[in-house]
Write a protein that holds these residues in place. Structure first.
Motif, PDB file in Angstrom:
ATOM      1  N   VAL A  88      41.730  32.704  50.136  1.00 14.15           N
ATOM      2  CA  VAL A  88      41.334  32.774  51.583  1.00 14.15           C
ATOM      3  C   VAL A  88      40.458  34.197  52.011  1.00 14.15           C
ATOM      4  O   VAL A  88      39.649  34.328  52.496  1.00 14.15           O
ATOM      5  CB  VAL A  88      42.502  32.775  52.742  1.00 14.15           C
ATOM      6  N   LEU A  89      41.267  35.192  51.044  1.00 13.55           N
ATOM      7  CA  LEU A  89      40.610  36.386  51.413  1.00 13.55           C
ATOM      8  C   LEU A  89      39.398  36.874  50.807  1.00 13.55           C
ATOM      9  O   LEU A  89      38.889  36.207  49.747  1.00 13.55           O
ATOM     10  CB  LEU A  89      41.623  37.395  50.771  1.00 13.55           C
ATOM     11  N   THR A  90      38.498  37.665  51.171  1.00 11.29           N
ATOM     12  CA  THR A  90      37.467  38.280  50.653  1.00 11.29           C
ATOM     13  C   THR A  90      37.657  39.689  50.277  1.00 11.29           C
ATOM     14  O   THR A  90      36.854  40.206  49.305  1.00 11.29           O
ATOM     15  CB  THR A  90      36.333  38.533  51.604  1.00 11.29           C
ATOM     16  N   ASP A  91      38.750  40.324  50.904  1.00 11.83           N
ATOM     17  CA  ASP A  91      38.914  41.721  50.205  1.00 11.83           C
ATOM     18  C   ASP A  91      40.540  41.796  50.437  1.00 11.83           C
ATOM     19  O   ASP A  91      41.144  41.348  51.256  1.00 11.83           O
ATOM     20  CB  ASP A  91      38.342  42.802  51.202  1.00 11.83           C
ATOM     21  N   PHE A  92      40.849  42.834  49.836  1.00 16.88           N
ATOM     22  CA  PHE A  92      42.547  43.291  50.070  1.00 16.88           C
ATOM     23  C   PHE A  92      42.650  44.823  49.770  1.00 16.88           C
ATOM     24  O   PHE A  92      41.940  45.355  49.057  1.00 16.88           O
ATOM     25  CB  PHE A  92      43.136  42.265  48.995  1.00 16.88           C
ATOM     26  N   VAL A  93      43.688  45.090  50.471  1.00 13.13           N
ATOM     27  CA  VAL A  93      44.265  46.576  50.084  1.00 13.13           C
ATOM     28  C   VAL A  93      45.465  46.502  49.811  1.00 13.13           C
ATOM     29  O   VAL A  93      46.328  45.773  50.404  1.00 13.13           O
ATOM     30  CB  VAL A  93      43.775  47.412  51.183  1.00 13.13           C
TER      31      VAL A  93
END
Lengths: 307, 291
Positions: B195-200
Motif C-alpha cells: 500500500v505504501l509509497t514511503d516509509f520511515v
C-alpha cells in the motif's frame, strides 16, 4: 500561508456542495448541544419523571379535597387548589438543578475516560465551541426544560381540575380568574434566569474540574472548598468562606426576590427585586468567575489527553 | 507543496524524550508508513501533526502550524486515532447526522454508500456493533470526508485479518487518489507493504531510516544462500542473517544483484525484515556506545 482551496479535478468529491460561511459558525454549536442531549438522556428523562410524580401527587392532593365536598366554602376551595398549584415548579426546578450538577461534573471527564475525546477532536468543532455548548446545558437548556415542563404541568392540572371543581360545586372559572396567567410564567422564567446566572460559576467550576481531574472529579470539586473552610476555621476561628459559599447557594433568592417569597402571596411580581439583583456584586463576581473557569476549561481540553 | 514538513521536532514528557529532533518531509499524494517499536514516538509524532500536543521545533501541516492553527486545519485533516474512539452510546444514524452537521467537507451520500455494503444497521448503537463493524463505520465516515491529509494511528489494531485486508482495500480503491496524502502507523507492516509509497523507521524519538518504496526495492536485497556459500556471502557484509530450513537468508544494503545471484536466490526483502535488521543495529550501537 493559505493552502489552495481548489479541489483537483480528479477528486471524486469535487461536486460536493460547501456550506455557506454563515452557517458554519453556528452549526457546530447547535450540533454539539444536540449531541449532549443524545448522550445524556437523563437531562430530560429525570425532570420528566419528577414532573410525572408532581402531577400524580398534586392530582392526589386535589382528590383528597373531594372528601370535604360540600363542607368547604368556595373561597377556601379556590385557595386550597391554588396553593397546590404553586408548588408545582419547585421540585421540577430542583430536579434540573441536580441533573445539571451531575452533568457538569462528567461532561469533560467522561469523554476522556471513554477516549471518545479523540473522535470529537477529529471533527471541526473547536474546544471553545465544545466547552460553551456543554456549559449551555445547565445554564440555558435545563432551565428551559424546567420552564416548559412546569408550564405544561400547570396547564394539565388546570384541565384535570375542572371535573373536581365541578363536583366541589365551584365554578372552574372562579379559580381560573384567580390564576395570574401572565404573572405565573413570568415569575417562573425570572426565577429560572436569576438562578441560572447566579449558579453559573458553580457549573463552570464543575466543568473545569471535569476537564482537569484524572479520577474522582467529585472529590476534586469539593476538596478545595472543604479545605479552605477547615483551614480558616482552625487558624482564624472565623467562617467568612463558609458564609460566602452559603451566599452563593441562597443568594439568588435574597437578591432577586428580596428574600424568600411569602407563602401567602408568592405570585406577586411586585415582590421581585430585579434591580437589586442586577446591582448585586455577587452576580457580577460570579459571572466573571464563571467566564474565567470556562476559559481555563477550554485550555485544559486543548491540552488533555484521554485517560 | 509538502503536505507535512518537520524540522527539529522535539517533545519531552518530564525526563522522557518522545521526539528527539525529527526531520520529515511528506509530499502531497504519498502514503507514508511510520514503523517503530512501542514507545518509539510514533503516536507523539502523529499527535503533534494533528495539533493535539504542543512541541518544540518547526512543523507545518498543509502549510499551517498544527498547534496554533488547529481550528482551521482540522477540517482538512481526517483521522482515525484507534479503533475504540467512536462514542459507544451513539447510534449510527446519529453519528451520520452529527458529522453531516458539523463537517463542511463531509459527503453524506458517499458515507451511506459505504455503509450499504456492510451489515451495519442505522438504528444500532456503536456498543452493539462488533469491533470490525465499528472500524467499518469509522472508515465510512472518514473516507466520506474530503480531506487533504488522512492520519491513521494503528487503525486495524485488534481486528481479524479479513477486516484488516478489507480496510486497506477500500482505502486504496475507494479513497486514495494522487491528491491526497495518507500517514499510517501499524505493527502489521507486511500487510501494508504494497500500500505504501514511503516509509520511515522510528526508534527512541528519532528517524533511523527513511525511504521510498522504489529506493527500498533497489537498495535492499535478500539472498537465500546454501551453507557452502555462506562464507562468500558474509564477505559482502550483510546487515542481517537468519536461518530458515538449513539455508541462510542474508539481507544486503546496496549490494550488487549480479554478485548476489551467483551465491543464491535473490529477492526483495519485506519491510519487516529490514526493520528487524535496522533495529538490531540500533540496539547494538546503543549497547556498544560508551555510557
Amino acid at each position: 500561508m493559505i493552502p489552495p482551496t481548489i479541489v483537483p479535478p480528479d477528486s471524486s468529491l469535487d461536486s460536493q456542495p460547501q456550506a455557506p460561511a454563515s452557517l458554519t459558525a453556528s452549526r457546530p454549536f447547535y450540533w454539539s448541544v444536540r449531541r449532549e442531549l443524545w448522550e445524556n438522556r437523563s437531562l430530560y428523562i429525570a425532570p420528566l419523571i419528577v414532573t410525572a410524580l408532581v402531577l400524580f401527587a398534586t392530582s392526589l392532593g386535589m382528590l383528597t379535597l373531594l372528601g370535604r365536598a360540600g363542607k368547604l366554602p368556595e373561597d377556601s376551595v379556590v385557595k386550597l387548589v391554588l396553593e397546590r398549584l404553586i408548588f408545582v415548579p419547585a421540585p421540577i426546578m430542583l430536579a434540573t438543578l441536580l441533573v445539571g450538577l451531575f452533568y457538569s461534573l462528567d461532561a469533560l471527564y467522561g469523554e476522556r475516560r471513554d477516549r471518545s475525546l479523540l473522535f470529537w477532536k477529529s471533527m471541526p468543532v473547536s474546544d471553545r465551541t465544545t466547552v460553551l455548548s456543554k456549559a449551555s446545558i445547565p445554564i440555558v437548556v435545563l432551565p428551559l426544560i424546567a420552564f416548559v415542563l412546569s408550564l405544561a404541568t400547570f396547564v394539565i392540572l388546570m384541565f384535570l381540575g375542572i371535573p373536581l371543581l365541578l363536583i366541589l360545586g365551584v365554578s372552574p372559572a372562579t379559580v381560573w380568574a384567580k390564576v395570574r396567567f401572565f404573572e405565573e410564567p413570568s415569575l417562573m422564567l425570572y426565577g429560572l434566569t436569576v438562578h441560572a446566572l447566579w449558579f453559573a460559576p458553580i457549573y463552570a467550576w464543575l466543568l473545569l474540574v471535569s476537564a482537569w481531574a484524572r479520577r474522582t472529579p467529585v472529590l476534586w470539586a469539593a476538596l478545595p472548598f472543604v479545605a479552605v473552610s477547615v483551614v480558616e476555621r482552625t487558624a482564624f476561628h472565623t467562617s467568612y468562606f463558609g458564609a460566602l459559599l452559603k451566599y452563593r447557594v441562597t443568594g439568588a433568592m435574597t437578591e432577586a426576590f428580596g428574600g424568600m417569597p411569602k407563602r401567602g402571596d408568592p405570585g406577586a411580581l411586585g415582590l421581585l427585586t430585579p434591580v437589586r439583583f442586577l446591582c448585586a456584586p455577587g452576580l457580577w463576581v460570579g459571572l466573571a468567575l464563571a467566564a474565567a473557569f470556562l476559559a481555563i476549561a477550554v485550555r485544559l481540553r486543548r491540552n488533555r489527553e484521554p485517560i | 507543496m509538502a503536505c507535512i514538513e518537520a524540522r527539529g521536532l522535539r517533545k519531552t514528557f518530564g525526563t522522557t524524550v518522545a521526539l528527539d529532533g525529527v526531520n520529515l518531509r511528506v509530499e502531497e499524494g504519498r502514503i507514508l508508513g511510520i514503523v517503530g517499536p512501542n514507545g518509539a514516538g510514533k503516536s507523539t509524532a502523529l499527535n503533534a501533526i494533528l495539533g493535539l500536543t504542543p512541541y518544540h521545533g518547526e512543523l507545518k501541516v498543509l502549510g499551517r502550524d498544527p498547534w496554533t492553527e488547529r481550528d482551521s486545519l482540522v477540517s482538512e485533516v481526517s483521522w482515525i486515532a484507534d479503533v475504540a474512539v467512536l462514542p459507544r452510546w451513539i447510534r449510527v444514524s446519529q453519528v451520520l447526522d452529527y458529522v453531516a452537521g458539523v463537517h463542511p467537507r463531509f459527503d453524506r451520500p458517499k458515507a451511506e454508500r459505504f455503509l450499504a455494503k456492510t451489515d451495519i444497521k442505522r438504528a444500532s448503537k456503536v456498543r452493539e456493533l462488533s469491533k470490525g463493524m465499528v472500524t467499518q463505520l469509522h472508515l465510512a465516515l472518514v473516507m466520506a470526508i474530503d480531506a487533504k491529509l488522512m492520519v491513521l494511528d494503528e487503525p486495524t489494531l485488534g481486528l481479524d485479518i479479513l477486516v484488516r485486508k478489507q480496510f486497506y482495500d477500500s482505502l486504496l480503491n475507494d479513497y486514495f487518489d494522487r491528491s491526497r496524502t495518507i500517514v499510517v502507523t501499524t505493527h502489521q507492516i507486511d500487510e501494508i507493504q504494497d500500500v505504501l509509497t514511503d516509509f520511515v523507521f522510528v526508534n527512541r524519538g528519532r528517524i533511523v531510516l527513511e525511504s521510498s518504496m522504489e529506493q527500498f526495492e533497489s537498495r535492499y536485497l535478500e539472498a537465500m544462500v546454501l551453507p557452502e556459500r555462506v562464507a562468500a556471502a558474509r564477505a559482502l557484509r550483510p546487515i542481517r542473517e537468519r536461518q530458515v530450513f538449513g539455508r541462510s537468508i542474508l539481507l544486503f544494503d546496496g549490494a550488487d544483484r549480479q554478485q548476489l545471484a551467483a551465491l543464491g536466490d535473490v529477492r526483495s526483502p519485506s519491510i519487516a525484515e529490514l526493520f528487524v535488521a535496522v533495529m538490531g543495529q540500533e540496539s547494538g550501537e546503543a549497547k556498544g556506545a560508551p555510557a
